[in-house]
Motif scaffolding. Structure first.
Motif, PDB file in Angstrom:
ATOM      1  N   GLY A  38       0.813  -1.215   0.000  1.00 60.87           N
ATOM      2  CA  GLY A  38       0.000   0.000   0.000  1.00 60.87           C
ATOM      3  C   GLY A  38       0.847   1.265   0.000  1.00 60.87           C
ATOM      4  N   VAL A  78      -0.822   2.775   5.445  1.00 58.69           N
ATOM      5  CA  VAL A  78      -2.201   3.011   5.007  1.00 58.69           C
ATOM      6  C   VAL A  78      -3.094   1.811   5.309  1.00 58.69           C
ATOM      7  CG1 VAL A  78      -1.765   2.187   2.638  1.00 58.69           C
ATOM      8  CG2 VAL A  78      -3.602   3.818   3.075  1.00 58.69           C
ATOM      9  N   GLN A 101      -8.192   9.712  -8.629  1.00 65.71           N
ATOM     10  CA  GLN A 101      -8.205   9.360 -10.047  1.00 65.71           C
ATOM     11  C   GLN A 101      -7.338   8.135 -10.264  1.00 65.71           C
ATOM     12  OE1 GLN A 101      -8.018  12.634 -12.902  1.00 65.71           O
ATOM     13  NE2 GLN A 101      -9.141  13.953 -11.468  1.00 65.71           N
ATOM     14  N   CYS A 102      -6.057   8.284 -10.522  1.00 72.46           N
ATOM     15  CA  CYS A 102      -5.258   7.068 -10.704  1.00 72.46           C
ATOM     16  C   CYS A 102      -5.015   6.396  -9.354  1.00 72.46           C
ATOM     17  CB  CYS A 102      -3.950   7.335 -11.438  1.00 72.46           C
ATOM     18  SG  CYS A 102      -2.558   7.848 -10.397  1.00 72.46           S
ATOM     19  N   THR A 106      -2.734   8.478  -3.448  1.00 73.14           N
ATOM     20  CA  THR A 106      -3.781   8.467  -2.417  1.00 73.14           C
ATOM     21  C   THR A 106      -3.351   7.879  -1.071  1.00 73.14           C
ATOM     22  OG1 THR A 106      -5.413   8.365  -4.210  1.00 73.14           O
ATOM     23  CG2 THR A 106      -6.201   7.916  -2.002  1.00 73.14           C
ATOM     24  N   PRO A 107      -2.685   6.735  -1.020  1.00 71.96           N
ATOM     25  CA  PRO A 107      -2.265   6.252   0.303  1.00 71.96           C
ATOM     26  C   PRO A 107      -1.415   7.272   1.064  1.00 71.96           C
ATOM     27  CG  PRO A 107      -2.023   4.490  -1.304  1.00 71.96           C
ATOM     28  CD  PRO A 107      -2.370   5.728  -2.075  1.00 71.96           C
TER      29      PRO A 107
ATOM     30  N   VAL B  19     -19.716   8.534  -7.820  1.00 70.79           N
ATOM     31  CA  VAL B  19     -18.402   8.260  -7.258  1.00 70.79           C
ATOM     32  C   VAL B  19     -17.685   7.197  -8.069  1.00 70.79           C
ATOM     33  CG1 VAL B  19     -19.111   8.966  -4.963  1.00 70.79           C
ATOM     34  CG2 VAL B  19     -19.267   6.556  -5.592  1.00 70.79           C
ATOM     35  N   LYS B  20     -16.374   7.298  -8.063  1.00 69.36           N
ATOM     36  CA  LYS B  20     -15.555   6.409  -8.884  1.00 69.36           C
ATOM     37  C   LYS B  20     -15.549   5.015  -8.278  1.00 69.36           C
ATOM     38  CE  LYS B  20     -11.305   6.934 -11.491  1.00 69.36           C
ATOM     39  NZ  LYS B  20     -10.659   5.633 -11.294  1.00 69.36           N
ATOM     40  N   ALA B  23     -12.443   3.796  -6.270  1.00 70.16           N
ATOM     41  CA  ALA B  23     -11.857   4.709  -5.277  1.00 70.16           C
ATOM     42  C   ALA B  23     -11.616   4.054  -3.911  1.00 70.16           C
ATOM     43  CB  ALA B  23     -12.702   5.970  -5.143  1.00 70.16           C
ATOM     44  N   PRO B  24     -12.590   3.299  -3.377  1.00 65.50           N
ATOM     45  CA  PRO B  24     -12.366   2.762  -2.030  1.00 65.50           C
ATOM     46  C   PRO B  24     -11.114   1.906  -1.915  1.00 65.50           C
ATOM     47  CG  PRO B  24     -14.668   2.528  -2.640  1.00 65.50           C
ATOM     48  CD  PRO B  24     -13.958   3.007  -3.870  1.00 65.50           C
ATOM     49  N   LYS B  26      -8.454   2.023  -3.749  1.00 66.84           N
ATOM     50  CA  LYS B  26      -7.260   2.847  -3.908  1.00 66.84           C
ATOM     51  C   LYS B  26      -6.957   3.574  -2.601  1.00 66.84           C
ATOM     52  CE  LYS B  26      -7.223   3.338  -8.878  1.00 66.84           C
ATOM     53  NZ  LYS B  26      -7.644   4.018 -10.093  1.00 66.84           N
ATOM     54  N   ILE B  27      -8.003   4.032  -1.931  1.00 68.78           N
ATOM     55  CA  ILE B  27      -7.820   4.755  -0.680  1.00 68.78           C
ATOM     56  C   ILE B  27      -7.236   3.858   0.406  1.00 68.78           C
ATOM     57  CG2 ILE B  27      -9.073   5.922   1.179  1.00 68.78           C
ATOM     58  CD1 ILE B  27     -11.053   6.835  -1.099  1.00 68.78           C
ATOM     59  N   GLU B  28      -7.636   2.600   0.397  1.00 68.73           N
ATOM     60  CA  GLU B  28      -7.130   1.696   1.436  1.00 68.73           C
ATOM     61  C   GLU B  28      -5.794   1.077   1.084  1.00 68.73           C
ATOM     62  OE1 GLU B  28      -9.808  -1.038   3.175  1.00 68.73           O
ATOM     63  OE2 GLU B  28     -11.358   0.484   3.495  1.00 68.73           O
ATOM     64  N   GLY B  29      -5.244   1.445  -0.050  1.00 69.10           N
ATOM     65  CA  GLY B  29      -3.943   0.901  -0.421  1.00 69.10           C
ATOM     66  C   GLY B  29      -4.021  -0.531  -0.909  1.00 69.10           C
ATOM     67  N   THR B  31      -5.212  -1.509  -3.987  1.00 67.41           N
ATOM     68  CA  THR B  31      -5.060  -1.638  -5.439  1.00 67.41           C
ATOM     69  C   THR B  31      -3.665  -2.137  -5.772  1.00 67.41           C
ATOM     70  OG1 THR B  31      -6.574   0.210  -5.709  1.00 67.41           O
ATOM     71  CG2 THR B  31      -5.192  -0.333  -7.592  1.00 67.41           C
ATOM     72  N   TYR B  33      -0.993  -2.088  -8.285  1.00 70.10           N
ATOM     73  CA  TYR B  33      -0.417  -1.542  -9.493  1.00 70.10           C
ATOM     74  C   TYR B  33       0.670  -2.503  -9.963  1.00 70.10           C
ATOM     75  CZ  TYR B  33      -2.771   2.664  -7.878  1.00 70.10           C
ATOM     76  OH  TYR B  33      -3.713   3.573  -7.448  1.00 70.10           O
ATOM     77  N   GLY B 487      -7.318   6.049 -15.021  1.00 69.61           N
ATOM     78  CA  GLY B 487      -7.458   6.918 -13.869  1.00 69.61           C
ATOM     79  C   GLY B 487      -8.427   8.051 -14.146  1.00 69.61           C
TER      80      GLY B 487
END
Lengths: 159, 777, 293
Positions: A38, A78, A101-102, A106-107, B19-20, B23-24, B26-29, B31, B33, B487
């Motif tokens: 994260g 995070v 967005q991408c 964010t973290p 809402v995207k 998003a959730p 991605k916010i919690e780390g 995702t 990549y 994104g």
């Protein structure tokens, strides 16, 4: 191969240990040794904030920390914030405000915002912008990120 | 059992803040990549880059590197006899064996058990070079006697573009004012927060799987297959979530080919990820341009002609940057009504970094020149700048000299909306009067407009996109689209469009968009095309599904299908809104009947645009978009610091679909434009990049952003999905031009080169600046 | 992600004597780690070669914190920039340091970077250094002499020798700084040039302090950053202000003296000519603000 040292620390509330190289950063330890991805690599030199974590409660760039210096300390990434009230509030706000967005920055933003809200719960938009000046975003232009953090900040002052 | 009839009120998802979907996580780390993906048995790859700018390679000794424990393979050009050149002009060998033409050139690559070992191995590779004279300026490459960077191009010309409509000599003869200025546009780079990377793996049957962040997976699949002389059906690309694209991932790059070679050789998955410094050094940049614009108008304000010559620094190898003239000539020929236009580009090889595609694709450079001269022309004939623009702005229905048909056109509304909300004329006057007043801080306001494609761009044989739609027994919708999500929120918009057709909530949709083995063809994410083309494709598939569902419902209910509609997860009576059958039940009935059927539909949408002819003329996009941006600045004349205080943006988007998503695109684009105008500068001296890091390459940070006031003009495009047009690139395009005009309004000084860093502005204000020139001093 | 060349040994002493004893034995083969915010990037990029031992001094007791001892404020070298900015003694007596901290990097870096580290890193553009010079800070350096901790003081004006070079001997540790409480009516300002509030390495920075009474400045101290090999005092600028009425003529003369007194270089951040212009214009602006206040 460089020598490895064994260290103990607390990670997201759980006691943990790791074998780390002398020159290894805390970021590399988290991502490659422990396997928590994260926290992101953005630049490796403390300029972009993608690797922000909490160390003994305050935000720091994990890429600038020596893994060895984590000995005996308490780290929060995070992954450890989602379950906490501020983390949950930030999550809802960032989603509602369209601040992702991408998502790569964010973290780091979430961790930095958590630190900000813990130290300045009544931070206004200007203070929020200053607080995330070390977190670079290339997609959003920051506006919705600031709005999201501000909405959490205002909520907490209303309590 | 009686069920009381339920009515469902009409509602719409269009224009709402949605809402995207991702998003959730991605916010919690959570995702993953590409950097976060690890395959068991994987090796780590690193590339040895030359560090020399122009040199012959005398010898490469990899023996010590190969012998290092933990190293599985070390390759150079000599180990890959089937290697062929890649890139837009096929002038680029992934591994260089004879000659280095730029600082980032790839000499060797290592696959090892760990990143640490791979890096140690790089240090053990010995290369002997013989330096050659460096061509660091495109103007030098054109001089006689200049060394040829590529043997087959002795004049160093990589590409030429020539375009003309009307007769510029006639246009000039009709002009009352003629201006000529030279402008210089600089190197900037994408700086995606997620660095480049790839994982390549050959399976037991020799099929190739690439985890890649390419924005053009289907083109890539075909190209890699050609390149490796494989059957394209044996190449599969999976796209993990991307840490930013902005056009950086539209070409094939050496690191990708190298990664595949290492996977082929070691028979293991190979993961290659850049460092940030490598990202700066080896990623393509925005196209730097030296541009002379000559334009004129009559004293009544009618524009007469534009004549353009550009010198494009092509760098050492050709990528998409060389083709920015396609877009630039569209702007020169068609941004405002221009009866006569002449455009010439020469793209010339140098030993500099090469340019690729980058949000706006040449339009920023063109608009910077045009919109400054628009202000200058207006001033020369004593006409108000806003009125001058309004006089020359096109209306819906016009066809430009280049054959672009402006079916929906909100240009004038963009101009007047931006002018009105920024109090443009009043501030313009006030600031002008304040120029000579005491006080070191001067305010300025400036305006500029953008024309860009909004309905795709037909450059490839097809500009289309395919969709497969599947509804399961619980009315859960799977939308399988060829369009990638980078994104920008495309998957959310596509889900929104489909749910609008089928009257379902967005929570019912799963989008699958990232596996070439599953998804139908799409040409790729570029030219702001995804909402328009993938959107129409998704709607097409949804309408087919709706027709099938309503036909089945009509059969059951013994009525006509046109008496029915879908809303809130039900089939309803269209006239009253009365809920008749709930959708999951209907679908199960369809499935588990004697004539069992599932609801699965497909649609391929090809936009009704045309390929340009050999003269570059033709209606290349199915729709076009406009924006006007008014930028307000404060110039500190004691330091040269330009603070961007406010941007008022009016965008003709056809129709607002996801209000939250589109605002985010515009805000992000404005700030990217701000960086291009004020802070970002990739400094390349003698072919060496001086600031390949965030310390000295200044991206805009949160405290620097302006206030952003956004207005949407909904010109309701007839072809666009729900009337919408593309918007991804537009917001970044004219900020620099508007800023130039604002600085002039504040200080009376015009600056023709970017970026407007404090030192450049200060020098210009104090007579120490230099305007760009075709002559090398 | 990259790792530095292999070092051999890691130490994290908790005791000052222990640390100093090791420094003495090791004869210069030690890289000192405090906050790490300068060290890590320098090692990663190869700008600094790692030595045999990495000694983490962050756990040494007694090197943190701010104390008032009589008329002197003592700041421990391990105090982070964030702690400095929040400290009530610093906020009350030495607000110039708070102002400097506000322009320092980013929140994340401020939470880790130490005052001692910023001083010993001795960048000509170091953000705390110009204010410390204006405040007349003294460095406290400790070493072992005959097995006992011995401390010497050195005014910070004399501490910096060149970029990254100080008068700290290889067997010494910087314990912290001592700053005499500024006199009554002392006011000081710090200016760091940049387009951002922080996160920039200074193109130039200026510190001006003095006692302003009845419109006259005395006890003037002026320092400049990023215009020389070290942060420097500006004696000619100080002379142009000392004992003079702070009016337009004096301000113009001081700004001129400032421009003439500096010899900056051209680098990737700015040209020498522009740096001189900035020094002139911003000295003038700062003094005008002081005069109006």
């Amino acid at each position: 191969m460089s020598q490895k040292h064994e260290i103990d620390f607390t990670l997201n509330g759980i006691k943990n240990s790791a074998r780390v190289g002398l020159g290894m950063s805390a970021l590399t330890m988290l991502r490659d040794v422990i396997g928590l991805t994260g926290t992101k690599y953005g630049c490796g030199e403390g300029e972009c904030g993608a690797c922000t974590i909490l160390v003994d409660g305050v935000s720091q760039n994990a890429c600038l920390m020596f893994a060895l210096d984590c000995q005996g300390r308490s780290l929060t990434t995070v992954e450890g914030l989602a379950a906490q009230p501020t983390g949950a509030a930030l999550r809802a706000a960032l989603v509602e405000c369209g601040a992702v967005q991408c998502g790569f920055c964010t973290p780091g933003m979430v961790v930095q915002a958590t630190h900000l809200l813990a130290t300045r719960p009544d931070a206004d938009e200007e203070a929020i912008q200053r607080a995330i000046e070390g977190n670079i975003c290339r997609c959003t232009g920051y506006k919705k990120i600031v709005e999201a953090i501000a909405s959490v900040s205002q909520t907490s002052t209303q309590e | 059992m009686t069920v009381s009839p339920k009515t469902i009120a009409p509602d719409t998802l269009i224009g709402k803040r949605i809402v995207k979907m991702d998003a959730p996580e991605k916010i919690e780390g959570k995702t993953r990549y590409i950097h976060d993906i690890n395959l068991s048995g994987q090796l780590h790859a690193k590339i040895l880059r030359s560090g020399r700018v122009h040199a012959l390679i005398k010898s490469i000794d990899v023996s010590a590197a190969r012998a290092l424990p933990g190293v599985h393979a070390v390759i150079t050009a000599f180990d890959v006899p089937d290697m062929r050149p890649i890139g837009v002009a096929k002038d680029h060998m992934p591994l260089k064996g004879e000659r280095v033409r730029s600082e980032r050139d790839e000499i060797a690559a290592v696959a090892a058990e760990s990143v640490e070992i791979a890096e140690q191995a790089l240090k053990l590779i010995k290369v002997v070079y013989q330096d050659l004279p460096v061509l660091a300026d495109a103007r030098d490459s054109q001089k006689s006697g200049a060394p040829a960077i590529h043997a087959d191009k002795p004049d160093n010309v990589a590409m030429r573009f020539d375009y003309s409509h009307g007769d510029v000599a006639q246009g000039e003869a009709e002009s009352d004012v003629v201006l000529e200025d030279t402008f210089e546009l600089h190197y900037v780079t994408h700086c995606c927060m997620g660095v480049s990377g790839m994982i390549a793996e050959f399976d037991a049957s020799g099929n190739l799987l690439m985890y890649s962040n390419t924005q053009v997976p289907f083109l890539h699949k075909r190209e890699f297959a050609d390149y490796l002389r494989m059957d394209p059906s044996r190449v599969r690309i999976i796209q993990p979530p991307i840490g930013g694209g902005f056009g950086s991932k539209l070409d094939i790059y050496p690191f990708e080919v190298i990664c595949v070679y290492l996977a082929r050789l070691t028979r293991r998955p190979v993961k290659l990820v850049f460092t940030r410094e490598e990202e700066f050094l080896a990623s393509p940049t925005r196209q730097p341009v030296l541009l002379t614009l000559r334009s004129g108008c009559k004293k009544d304000g009618t524009l007469t002609f534009r004549q353009v010559h550009t010198l494009h620094d092509n760098g050492a190898y050709t990528s998409w940057g060389a083709t920015t003239p396609f877009v630039m000539m569209q702007t020169f020929s068609s941004l405002y009504r221009v009866p006569h236009c002449d455009y010439h580009t020469v793209a010339v090889y140098t030993n500099n970094p090469y340019a690729g595609s980058f949000r706006g694709y040449g339009n920023l450079q063109a608009t910077f020149a045009i919109e400054q001269q628009m202000d200058m022309l207006a001033e020369a004939i004593g006409m108000d700048q806003f009125e001058f623009r309004m006089k020359n702005a096109q209306d819906a229905g016009e066809v430009t000299g280049q054959g672009m048909h402006f079916k929906s056109c909100g240009f004038k509304q963009c101009l007047s909306t931006a002018a009105e909300h920024s109090h443009f004329q009043r501030q313009l006057e006030q600031n002008r009067n304040n120029q000579k007043a005491p006080g070191s801080i001067k305010r300025g306001i400036g305006m500029a407009s953008t024309l860009h494609v909004g309905g795709g761009a037909k450059i490839h044989p097809s500009d289309g996109c395919g969709t497969i739609l599947k509804l399961d027994d619980f009315a859960q919708l799977t939308l399988i689209t060829g369009a990638s999500e980078i994104g920008q929120g495309s998957e959310t918009v596509l889900a929104q469009l489909v749910c609008e057709e089928l009257g379902l909530p967005i929570s019912r949709v799963t989008v699958v968009n990232n596996d070439t083995a599953i998804t139908p063809w799409d040409v790729g994410v570029h030219a702001s095309r995804t909402t328009f083309i993938a959107g129409n494709s998704a709607i097409g598939a949804a309408r087919k599904a709706k027709a099938k569902i309503l036909a089945a419902a009509a059969a059951k209910l013994e009525c006509d299908a046109d008496e029915l509609d879908m809303r809130g997860g039900y089939v309803i009576r269209a006239a009253s809104g009365e809920a008749l059958i709930d959708l999951p039940r209907l679908l199960r009935q369809l499935h588990f009947s004697d004539k069992a059927e599932l609801v699965m539909t497909t649609f391929y949408y090809e936009p009704p645009s045309v390929h340009q002819d050999k003269g570059f003329k033709g209606d290349v996009s199915a729709a076009y978009t406009w924006a006007t941006q008014v930028v307000e600045v404060e110039v500190d004349t004691d330091t040269g610091i330009v603070k961007m205080s406010r941007v008022t943006a009016a965008h003709d988007v056809g129709r607002v679909l996801n209000r939250l998503g589109i605002e985010g695109q515009i805000e992000g684009g404005v700030v990217m434009g701000q960086g291009y105008a004020l802070t970002e500068n990739l400094m390349v001296e003698n072919g060496v990049m001086r600031n390949p890091n965030f310390r000295d390459y200044k991206l805009v940070t949160a405290p620097e952003i302006p206030e952003i006031d956004i207005h949407f003009i909904e010109s309701m495009d007839g072809e666009g999905p729900q009337g919408a047009k593309g918007v991804g690139e537009a917001p970044a395009i004219c900020i620099a031009a508007a800023t130039a005009n604002a600085i002039y309004n504040a200080t009376g000084v015009r600056i023709h080169g970017l970026p407007f860093t404090p030192e450049r502005v200060y020098r210009a204000l104090h007579g120490q600046g230099e305007q760009p020139s075709w002559e090398r001093t | 992600m990259t790792q530095s060349a292999p070092q051999e040994q890691y130490l994290a002493p908790v005791d000052l004597e222990q640390a100093l004893a090791y420094l003495q034995q090791a004869a210069g083969e030690v890289t000192i780690l405090a906050g790490g915010t300068d060290l890590m990037p320098q090692l990663q990029s190869g700008r600094l070669q790692p030595k045999h031992t990495l000694m983490n001094i962050r756990r040494i007791a007694g090197l943190k914190g701010v104390r008032l001892e009589g008329e002197v404020v003592r700041i421990g070298g391990l105090t982070t920039i964030a702690e400095l900015m929040d400290d009530p003694l610093v906020r009350h007596h030495l607000p110039l340091l708070v102002e400097a901290g506000d322009h320092f990097a980013s929140s994340q870096v401020r939470n880790a970077a130490t005052l001692g580290g910023n001083i010993c890193n001795a960048s000509p553009a170091g953000d705390t250094l110009v204010p410390l010079l204006v405040l007349g800070a003294t460095a406290e350096l400790a070493r072992l002499v005959d097995g006992k901790v011995s401390v010497r003081s050195l005014p910070l004006d004399e501490f910096f020798v060149g970029p990254g070079k100080t008068r700290r001997a290889p067997d010494e540790l910087l314990l912290g700084v001592r700053i005499a409480l500024p006199p009554e009516h002392f006011s000081a300002r710090f200016f760091k040039f940049g387009t951002r509030p922080a996160l920039d390495i200074a193109t130039i920075s200026i510190g001006i302090g003095g006692v302003l009474q009845d419109g006259v400045m005395s006890g003037v101290r002026v320092a400049f950053g990023a215009v020389a090999a070290t942060p420097v005092r500006a004696p000619r600028t100080e002379a142009a202000l000392e004992g003079k009425r702070l009016d337009e003529t004096t301000i113009a003369a001081a700004a001129l003296a400032a421009r003439n007194e500096v010899n900056p270089i051209d680098d990737v951040r700015a040209s020498a000519w522009y740096r001189k212009e900035l020094i002139h214009n911003m000295t003038k602006r700062m003094l005008s603000h002081v005069a109006k206040a």
